[in-house]
Design an enzyme around this catalytic site. Structure first.
Site, PDB file in Angstrom:
ATOM      1  N   SER A  13    -110.310 -31.286 -37.442  1.00  0.00           N
ATOM      2  CA  SER A  13    -110.504 -31.137 -35.998  1.00  0.00           C
ATOM      3  C   SER A  13    -111.886 -31.663 -35.637  1.00  0.00           C
ATOM      4  O   SER A  13    -112.801 -31.631 -36.480  1.00  0.00           O
ATOM      5  CB  SER A  13    -110.436 -29.648 -35.627  1.00  0.00           C
ATOM      6  OG  SER A  13    -110.858 -29.440 -34.297  1.00  0.00           O
TER       7      SER A  13
ATOM      8  N   TYR B 149    -111.732 -20.417 -36.856  1.00  0.00           N
ATOM      9  CA  TYR B 149    -110.938 -21.655 -36.783  1.00  0.00           C
ATOM     10  C   TYR B 149    -111.851 -22.868 -37.004  1.00  0.00           C
ATOM     11  O   TYR B 149    -111.565 -23.733 -37.832  1.00  0.00           O
ATOM     12  CB  TYR B 149    -110.234 -21.758 -35.428  1.00  0.00           C
ATOM     13  CG  TYR B 149    -109.520 -23.087 -35.253  1.00  0.00           C
ATOM     14  CD1 TYR B 149    -108.339 -23.346 -35.941  1.00  0.00           C
ATOM     15  CD2 TYR B 149    -110.049 -24.096 -34.442  1.00  0.00           C
ATOM     16  CE1 TYR B 149    -107.692 -24.576 -35.822  1.00  0.00           C
ATOM     17  CE2 TYR B 149    -109.421 -25.317 -34.317  1.00  0.00           C
ATOM     18  CZ  TYR B 149    -108.235 -25.547 -35.011  1.00  0.00           C
ATOM     19  OH  TYR B 149    -107.612 -26.773 -34.901  1.00  0.00           O
TER      20      TYR B 149
HETATM   21  N1  NAP Z   1    -103.891 -29.685 -30.533  1.00  0.00           N
HETATM   22  C1  NAP Z   1    -105.208 -29.724 -30.687  1.00  0.00           C
HETATM   23  O1  NAP Z   1    -105.972 -29.672 -29.718  1.00  0.00           O
HETATM   24  C2  NAP Z   1    -105.780 -29.866 -32.069  1.00  0.00           C
HETATM   25  C3  NAP Z   1    -107.114 -30.263 -32.174  1.00  0.00           C
HETATM   26  C4  NAP Z   1    -107.676 -30.383 -33.442  1.00  0.00           C
HETATM   27  C5  NAP Z   1    -106.911 -30.106 -34.560  1.00  0.00           C
HETATM   28  N2  NAP Z   1    -105.607 -29.724 -34.426  1.00  0.00           N
HETATM   29  C6  NAP Z   1    -104.856 -29.430 -35.649  1.00  0.00           C
HETATM   30  O2  NAP Z   1    -103.652 -30.141 -35.631  1.00  0.00           O
HETATM   31  C7  NAP Z   1    -102.705 -29.483 -36.489  1.00  0.00           C
HETATM   32  C8  NAP Z   1    -101.379 -29.387 -35.766  1.00  0.00           C
HETATM   33  O3  NAP Z   1    -101.528 -28.530 -34.636  1.00  0.00           O
HETATM   34  P1  NAP Z   1    -100.825 -28.853 -33.246  1.00  0.00           P
HETATM   35  O4  NAP Z   1    -101.895 -29.050 -32.252  1.00  0.00           O
HETATM   36  O5  NAP Z   1     -99.782 -29.860 -33.392  1.00  0.00           O
HETATM   37  O6  NAP Z   1    -100.208 -27.410 -32.878  1.00  0.00           O
HETATM   38  P2  NAP Z   1     -98.756 -26.797 -33.131  1.00  0.00           P
HETATM   39  O7  NAP Z   1     -97.752 -27.513 -32.327  1.00  0.00           O
HETATM   40  O8  NAP Z   1     -98.914 -25.331 -32.945  1.00  0.00           O
HETATM   41  O9  NAP Z   1     -98.491 -27.147 -34.655  1.00  0.00           O
HETATM   42  C9  NAP Z   1     -98.881 -26.329 -35.713  1.00  0.00           C
HETATM   43  C10 NAP Z   1     -97.736 -26.344 -36.694  1.00  0.00           C
HETATM   44  O10 NAP Z   1     -98.117 -25.631 -37.870  1.00  0.00           O
HETATM   45  C11 NAP Z   1     -97.016 -24.882 -38.300  1.00  0.00           C
HETATM   46  N3  NAP Z   1     -97.505 -23.740 -39.046  1.00  0.00           N
HETATM   47  C12 NAP Z   1     -98.338 -22.761 -38.626  1.00  0.00           C
HETATM   48  N4  NAP Z   1     -98.515 -21.863 -39.596  1.00  0.00           N
HETATM   49  C13 NAP Z   1     -97.781 -22.288 -40.652  1.00  0.00           C
HETATM   50  C14 NAP Z   1     -97.548 -21.786 -41.938  1.00  0.00           C
HETATM   51  N5  NAP Z   1     -98.094 -20.625 -42.368  1.00  0.00           N
HETATM   52  N6  NAP Z   1     -96.749 -22.485 -42.796  1.00  0.00           N
HETATM   53  C15 NAP Z   1     -96.188 -23.644 -42.381  1.00  0.00           C
HETATM   54  N7  NAP Z   1     -96.361 -24.163 -41.168  1.00  0.00           N
HETATM   55  C16 NAP Z   1     -97.137 -23.484 -40.305  1.00  0.00           C
HETATM   56  C17 NAP Z   1     -96.273 -24.468 -37.029  1.00  0.00           C
HETATM   57  O11 NAP Z   1     -94.890 -24.313 -37.254  1.00  0.00           O
HETATM   58  P3  NAP Z   1     -94.209 -22.898 -37.613  1.00  0.00           P
HETATM   59  O12 NAP Z   1     -94.841 -21.883 -36.695  1.00  0.00           O
HETATM   60  O13 NAP Z   1     -92.762 -23.128 -37.372  1.00  0.00           O
HETATM   61  O14 NAP Z   1     -94.526 -22.665 -39.043  1.00  0.00           O
HETATM   62  C18 NAP Z   1     -96.494 -25.666 -36.124  1.00  0.00           C
HETATM   63  O15 NAP Z   1     -95.426 -26.580 -36.204  1.00  0.00           O
HETATM   64  C19 NAP Z   1    -103.334 -28.135 -36.832  1.00  0.00           C
HETATM   65  O16 NAP Z   1    -103.892 -28.191 -38.131  1.00  0.00           O
HETATM   66  C20 NAP Z   1    -104.434 -27.980 -35.810  1.00  0.00           C
HETATM   67  O17 NAP Z   1    -105.481 -27.157 -36.270  1.00  0.00           O
HETATM   68  C21 NAP Z   1    -105.023 -29.610 -33.212  1.00  0.00           C
END
Ligand code: NAP
Length: 251
Positions: free
Chosen positions: A139, A152
């Site tokens: 991130s 986080y």
């Molecule tokens: N969106 C942003 O602004 C942003 C910014 C910087 C970094 N990120 C990073 O990008 C990555 C993806 O996040 P996103 O933004 O796409 O949000 P998201 O849609 O909430 O995706 C997170 C995914 O992780 C899965 N997950 C959570 N806990 C898990 C577990 N214990 N085992 C397996 N899967 C798990 C969730 O699916 P299930 O609940 O079905 O398991 C979900 O599909 C994350 O690492 C996040 O920290 C996002």
């Protein structure tokens, strides 16, 4: 990274960034295995995509990782790309008397321990493949923390540091170690309101820019950095850290 003909496991691919990347990589002729806890989301992702597979996996659970890896070794022994993308993000008020470390420990279990465990379990077979890669989603907050998301932000800073060491140790192997540092993106990571937050980068725009960077090999020092995250990525080395921290944590 080779962009076609791979067998790719993506965690957290039932939604958000993981799903967007899974679809784009599938479009480019890769076999993609989408993993996560919610089966119904995974089934929806693969429903219209021939050759995609779904894998139930909870990266915070060592038993679930062991079972998933055994399954992969049987069904996809030539898996050559791992995308550690699953993550959770929660605010914490460290000033509250009611604050305890449960939430923090849950974020560490998913964002840190989950990445270490899954990478450790798959690295031996990845090292036997040609053109192998591990992409891990960190991130922009790895570089400048958001104080209301202390643990986080710290989990992502941990990964940023750890990935540099992993990359260095694997420098003489055929396993490329890449770090994807998203800016604030329109997903449900922080709740449903984030999907339409005008301050967040549209998901498709982000995923398209990531694919362009990967396709052009524009990943200096193993980092996949879209334009929007550069303010955070470069804050310290460009002498803007104090202002960037103050701006990000204003109010
Ligand atoms: N969106 C942003 O602004 C942003 C910014 C910087 C970094 N990120 C990073 O990008 C990555 C993806 O996040 P996103 O933004 O796409 O949000 P998201 O849609 O909430 O995706 C997170 C995914 O992780 C899965 N997950 C959570 N806990 C898990 C577990 N214990 N085992 C397996 N899967 C798990 C969730 O699916 P299930 O609940 O079905 O398991 C979900 O599909 C994350 O690492 C996040 O920290 C996002």
């Amino acid at each position: 990274m080779k962009m076609t003909g791979n067998i790719i496991l993506i965690t957290g691919a039932g939604s958000g960034i993981g799903r967007a990347l899974a679809e784009r990589l599938h479009d480019r002729g890769n076999r993609v295995i989408v993993a996560g806890r919610r089966r119904e989301l995974l089934d929806e992702v693969i429903s219209t995509r021939e050759g995609m597979a779904a894998l139930e996996l909870d990266v915070s659970d060592a038993g679930s990782i062991a079972a998933a890896v055994a399954d992969i070794e049987t069904r996809f022994p030539e898996l050559n790309v791992l995308v550690n993308n699953a993550g959770i993000s929660r605010p914490e008020d460290l000033t509250a008397d009611a604050w305890d470390s449960d939430l923090a420990e849950a974020m560490i279990a998913t964002n840190v321990t989950g990445v270490l465990r899954l990478t450790a379990a798959l690295l031996p077979s990845l090292k036997r493949q040609s053109n192998a890669a591990v992409i891990t989603t960190t991130s922009g907050l790895a570089y400048v923390p958001l104080a209301s998301y202390p643990t986080y932000s710290a989990t992502k800073a941990f990964l940023h540091s750890w990935l540099q060491s992993l990359r260095h140790q694997l420098r003489d192997t055929d396993v490329e170690i890449l770090e994807l540092s998203p800016p604030y993106v329109q997903t449900e990571l922080g709740g449903p309101q984030q999907l339409t937050d005008p301050y967040a980068m549209p998901l498709a725009e982000f995923a398209d820019e990531v694919m362009t960077l990967l396709e052009s090999g524009n990943t200096p020092a193993g980092e996949i950095l879209v334009d929007r995250v550069m303010g955070y990525r470069g804050a310290e080395r460009e002498g803007r850290y104090v202002e960037t921290f103050a701006h990000g944590n204003a109010g």
